[in-house]
Design a protein around this motif. Structure first.
Motif, mmCIF file in Angstrom:
data_model
loop_
_atom_site.group_PDB
_atom_site.id
_atom_site.type_symbol
_atom_site.label_atom_id
_atom_site.label_comp_id
_atom_site.label_asym_id
_atom_site.label_seq_id
_atom_site.Cartn_x
_atom_site.Cartn_y
_atom_site.Cartn_z
ATOM 1 N N LEU A 1 13.778 4.564 -1.441
ATOM 2 C CA LEU A 1 14.037 3.971 -0.001
ATOM 3 C C LEU A 1 12.984 2.671 0.094
ATOM 4 N N MET A 2 11.767 2.992 -0.193
ATOM 5 C CA MET A 2 10.966 1.808 -0.153
ATOM 6 C C MET A 2 11.118 0.624 -1.045
ATOM 7 N N GLU A 3 11.470 1.258 -2.467
ATOM 8 C CA GLU A 3 11.677 0.094 -3.330
ATOM 9 C C GLU A 3 12.873 -0.722 -2.888
ATOM 10 N N ILE A 4 13.949 -0.227 -2.651
ATOM 11 C CA ILE A 4 15.070 -0.933 -2.212
ATOM 12 C C ILE A 4 14.731 -1.841 -0.811
ATOM 13 N N GLN A 5 14.235 -1.208 0.088
ATOM 14 C CA GLN A 5 13.947 -1.884 1.347
ATOM 15 C C GLN A 5 12.964 -3.218 1.054
ATOM 16 N N ALA A 6 11.904 -2.868 0.197
ATOM 17 C CA ALA A 6 10.892 -3.753 -0.210
ATOM 18 C C ALA A 6 11.501 -5.049 -0.903
ATOM 19 N N ASP B 1 0.869 -1.178 -0.006
ATOM 20 C CA ASP B 1 -0.137 0.012 0.119
ATOM 21 C C ASP B 1 1.000 1.228 -0.117
ATOM 22 N N ALA B 2 1.806 1.258 0.855
ATOM 23 C CA ALA B 2 2.517 2.635 0.997
ATOM 24 C C ALA B 2 3.582 2.562 -0.324
ATOM 25 N N LEU B 3 4.007 1.700 -1.054
ATOM 26 C CA LEU B 3 4.466 1.688 -2.082
ATOM 27 C C LEU B 3 3.781 2.306 -3.264
#
Length: 419
Positions: free
Chosen positions: A244-249, A220-222
């Motif tokens: 940041l979110m793409e890499i962490q995910a 949802d956040a992505l």
């Protein structure tokens, strides 16, 4: 299914569907507080009916239909429909103009996303920044007040008061359920980014419950972050957050073992990292660099994540660069958690004794008093220095503070290994 199994199913469905349910009702009712109330009514109906009739084939649709029926009943009971007709009159020309205006507004909406509209509505400037974030996390992420309190490092009662007051303020101010434009949108953007970031973090490492992660929240956040990036292509911090979110995910599949147990970063099988998400994240980070200017907190954290993503093996990680990036981040967005993460990086660069020295400087920090990762990090560094009894005590203290069952079990295992 047993009643306990059905209740667990209802809880899981609610976690997934709550945000969409509230957003849809808010668009229908133009009242965020009332939308959440009716969504909760639908949840209560599920708790009453599903143990008797069984879980429906499409539980999300069942909740939505139930909530909308209750919304219609509520509108009729309070005669809101009649009042609306009285306001616009029964003149066919007036009705046609109102209908045309509604259609024009829908066509002019450059997002068309109820969830994103809900975020911007909850982040209205009539609320404080803390209230905006807390309210949106409650409604969009389906988080409990306890989970939000853990994310903010504040008492649970404080968060509960913020949420109640925020809903009352939005209702009293008649804040419309709409997407702001121009300067007003820019004004609300930092709070929106903060909301999305905290939702992603809760999905990445759940503060409570039996699961180490809640991937649906990450998704949802992505999705919201990607929509925002398309909406504000010149806002570097939007792209920084997306990076940041793409890499962490990209690490999600490697963060748990066969039985759902946590696998820490340096122990993960990097072959399981999602290379497509890494490429997307690095591309978003490159976009930040092309836009220029002083990098913000999200871009700096994305640059740190990129150091890990580029290392094929854990031992190839450029810890010296990570320490430099944390130095900059500590100046741009100072926080005790940033200082703790910086101490870990220093330990990896210069050895556990150097890292422990930095960690010990944070022992009197009030915001970290009940933060389980402080004794966890300290226990890890003490163990590496062969101070086993002290390390075991720290891991046991961290386990006592941890609210996530998987994380608590891992900390207790690490304590037992030192016994």
């Amino acid at each position: 299914m047993s009643v306990a199994d059905i209740h667990r199913t209802i809880d899981a469905v609610w976690r997934i569907e709550a945000a969409r349910l509230i957003a849809s009702l808010a668009r229908m009712l133009r009242d965020v507080g009332l939308a959440e109330e009716l969504a909760q009514d639908a949840l209560v109906a599920a708790l009453e009916n599903w143990p008797k009739a069984g879980v429906p084939d499409n539980p999300g649709a069942w909740l939505m239909a139930t909530a909308k029926h209750r919304a219609v009943d509520r509108l009729r009971r309070e005669k809101l429909i009649v009042r609306k007709h009285e306001q616009i009159g029964h003149d066919p020309d007036v009705l046609e103009a109102a209908h045309t205006a509604d259609i024009t507004e829908m066509l002019d909406d450059d997002i068309g996303d109820d969830l994103l509209r809900l975020v911007f509505t909850a982040c209205h400037p009539v609320l404080t920044i803390e209230a905006r974030v807390a309210l949106t996390l409650r409604m969009l992420g389906g988080l409990t007040t306890g989970e939000i309190a853990r994310a903010f490092l504040v008492p649970e009662a404080t968060v509960a008061q913020r949420i109640v007051r925020a809903k009352r303020t939005l209702s009293d101010a008649n804040v419309p359920f709409e997407l702001p434009r121009g300067e007003e949108r820019a004004e609300r953007l930092p709070a929106v980014l903060g909301v999305i970031y905290l939702i992603f973090n809760e999905g990445y490492a759940a503060t409570e419950g039996e699961d180490w992660m809640r991937p649906q929240l990450c998704e949802d956040a992505l999705r919201l972050g990607r929509v925002l990036a398309g909406l504000a292509p010149e806002e570097s911090e939007v792209h920084g957050l997306v990076a940041l979110m793409e890499i962490q995910a990209s690490r999600l599949h490697a963060r748990t073992g066969p039985d759902g147990e946590p696998v820490l970063l340096l122990e993960q099988n990097r072959a399981r990292w999602d290379q497509l998400l890494i490429r997307r994240g690095l591309a978003a980070l490159a976009r930040v660099e092309r836009l220029g200017g002083v990098p913000g907190p999200y871009a700096l954290q994305a640059a740190i994540a990129a150091c890990h993503a580029r290392a094929r093996r854990a031992e190839d990680t450029d810890w010296a660069r990570i320490v430099v990036l944390y130095d900059v981040l500590a100046r741009v967005a100072p926080s005790p958690v940033v200082d703790l993460n910086r101490a870990v990086a220093i330990a990896m660069r210069s050895g556990p004794a150097a890292g422990l020295e930095e960690v010990d400087r944070l022992l009197g920090e009030p915001a970290l008093k009940d933060y389980h990762l402080l004794p966890s990090v300290r226990g890890d560094l003490l163990g590496k220095l062969d101070r086993r009894d002290e390390a075991r005590a720290e891991f046991e203290r961290a386990a006592a503070l941890a609210r996530n069952a998987r994380e608590r079990k891992l900390l207790l295992q690490r304590a037992a290994e030192l016994a």
